[in-house]
Write a protein that holds these residues in place. Sequence first.
Motif, short mmCIF file in Angstrom:
data_model
loop_
_atom_site.label_atom_id
_atom_site.label_comp_id
_atom_site.label_asym_id
_atom_site.label_seq_id
_atom_site.Cartn_x
_atom_site.Cartn_y
_atom_site.Cartn_z
N ARG A 173 -4.95 20.11 -2.52
CA ARG A 173 -5.66 21.34 -2.85
C ARG A 173 -4.81 22.57 -2.48
O ARG A 173 -4.71 23.51 -3.26
CB ARG A 173 -7.01 21.39 -2.15
CG ARG A 173 -7.84 22.59 -2.58
CD ARG A 173 -9.19 22.69 -1.88
NE ARG A 173 -9.97 21.48 -2.06
CZ ARG A 173 -10.65 20.90 -1.07
NH1 ARG A 173 -10.59 21.38 0.16
NH2 ARG A 173 -11.37 19.83 -1.30
N HIS A 229 -6.72 15.42 -16.54
CA HIS A 229 -7.33 16.66 -16.06
C HIS A 229 -8.54 16.35 -15.18
O HIS A 229 -8.71 16.95 -14.12
CB HIS A 229 -7.79 17.53 -17.24
CG HIS A 229 -6.76 18.42 -17.82
ND1 HIS A 229 -6.23 19.50 -17.14
CD2 HIS A 229 -6.15 18.40 -19.03
CE1 HIS A 229 -5.34 20.11 -17.91
NE2 HIS A 229 -5.27 19.46 -19.07
N ASN A 277 -2.71 30.57 -14.14
CA ASN A 277 -3.86 30.06 -14.88
C ASN A 277 -4.06 28.58 -14.59
O ASN A 277 -3.12 27.86 -14.27
CB ASN A 277 -3.76 30.34 -16.38
CG ASN A 277 -2.65 29.57 -17.05
OD1 ASN A 277 -2.76 28.37 -17.26
ND2 ASN A 277 -1.55 30.26 -17.37
N VAL A 278 -5.31 28.16 -14.73
CA VAL A 278 -5.72 26.80 -14.37
C VAL A 278 -4.98 25.76 -15.21
O VAL A 278 -4.51 24.75 -14.68
CB VAL A 278 -7.26 26.65 -14.52
CG1 VAL A 278 -7.68 25.20 -14.43
CG2 VAL A 278 -7.97 27.49 -13.46
N GLU A 319 -14.78 21.32 -19.31
CA GLU A 319 -13.82 22.37 -18.95
C GLU A 319 -12.41 21.98 -19.40
O GLU A 319 -11.67 22.82 -19.93
CB GLU A 319 -13.87 22.65 -17.45
CG GLU A 319 -15.17 23.33 -17.04
CD GLU A 319 -15.41 23.36 -15.55
OE1 GLU A 319 -14.47 23.08 -14.76
OE2 GLU A 319 -16.55 23.66 -15.16
N GLN A 331 -2.71 22.91 -13.61
CA GLN A 331 -3.09 21.50 -13.73
C GLN A 331 -2.01 20.71 -14.46
O GLN A 331 -1.76 19.55 -14.14
CB GLN A 331 -4.44 21.35 -14.42
CG GLN A 331 -5.58 21.71 -13.49
CD GLN A 331 -6.91 21.20 -13.98
OE1 GLN A 331 -7.01 20.47 -14.95
NE2 GLN A 331 -7.96 21.60 -13.28
N TYR A 387 -2.01 22.87 -4.95
CA TYR A 387 -2.53 23.32 -6.24
C TYR A 387 -2.81 24.83 -6.21
O TYR A 387 -2.48 25.55 -7.15
CB TYR A 387 -3.80 22.55 -6.60
CG TYR A 387 -4.50 23.12 -7.80
CD1 TYR A 387 -4.03 22.85 -9.09
CD2 TYR A 387 -5.61 23.96 -7.67
CE1 TYR A 387 -4.66 23.40 -10.20
CE2 TYR A 387 -6.23 24.51 -8.77
CZ TYR A 387 -5.75 24.22 -10.02
OH TYR A 387 -6.37 24.78 -11.12
N GLU A 388 -3.45 25.29 -5.14
CA GLU A 388 -3.76 26.71 -5.04
C GLU A 388 -2.49 27.55 -5.07
O GLU A 388 -2.47 28.63 -5.68
CB GLU A 388 -4.60 26.99 -3.80
CG GLU A 388 -6.01 26.46 -3.96
CD GLU A 388 -6.84 26.49 -2.69
OE1 GLU A 388 -6.36 27.00 -1.64
OE2 GLU A 388 -7.98 25.99 -2.73
N LEU A 407 -1.33 27.50 -8.67
CA LEU A 407 -2.20 28.37 -9.45
C LEU A 407 -1.80 29.83 -9.27
O LEU A 407 -1.72 30.59 -10.24
CB LEU A 407 -3.66 28.14 -9.05
CG LEU A 407 -4.71 28.94 -9.79
CD1 LEU A 407 -4.65 28.70 -11.29
CD2 LEU A 407 -6.10 28.60 -9.24
N THR A 446 -9.08 17.22 -11.21
CA THR A 446 -10.26 17.97 -10.74
C THR A 446 -10.94 17.23 -9.59
O THR A 446 -11.33 17.83 -8.59
CB THR A 446 -11.24 18.20 -11.90
OG1 THR A 446 -10.57 18.98 -12.91
CG2 THR A 446 -12.48 18.92 -11.44
#
Length: 144
Positions: free
Chosen positions: A90, A74, A102-103, A35, A107, A93-94, A97, A78
């Motif tokens: 988390r 990356h 976008n991821v 990914e 990231q 990060y959310e 995002l 993850t």
Amino acid sequence: MFNPSRDQVRRFFFDVWAKYRAGLPLEGAEQPALEAVLMHPEYHALLDQPDSHTERDYLPESGETNPFLHLSLHLAITEQLSVDQPPGIRQRYERLLKRVGNVMDAQHDVMDCLAEMIWQVQHNQAAFDSAAYLHCLDRKLGDT
């Protein structure tokens, strides 16, 4: 604790890419690694040529980004997100995002902070400072 060599890390990414290109199934950390690779088409040609890039040095002083380090960060992010370690990453990060949409950009914002923390650990020969890491993310979110 697993501490792969430079060559092992590079071989891992070369192998993940080769398996993907051959349509072979991926296992364990190979899927999130793929990914990360798929988010970076600029690395695909390099990954097609392991003989040319296994031994290459990437010097920051020359303005070069080490693609294997970048992809490894990356993968580290993850993993951190999957176990919410340090606690609270988390949720931050959310929010990132949602903000950037976008991821890859989210990231990369986290990666800026993670790379800074790794540099601090190496430079100061100190333990990883989770609070400083989360504070860096809070600054990116405009919370401080």
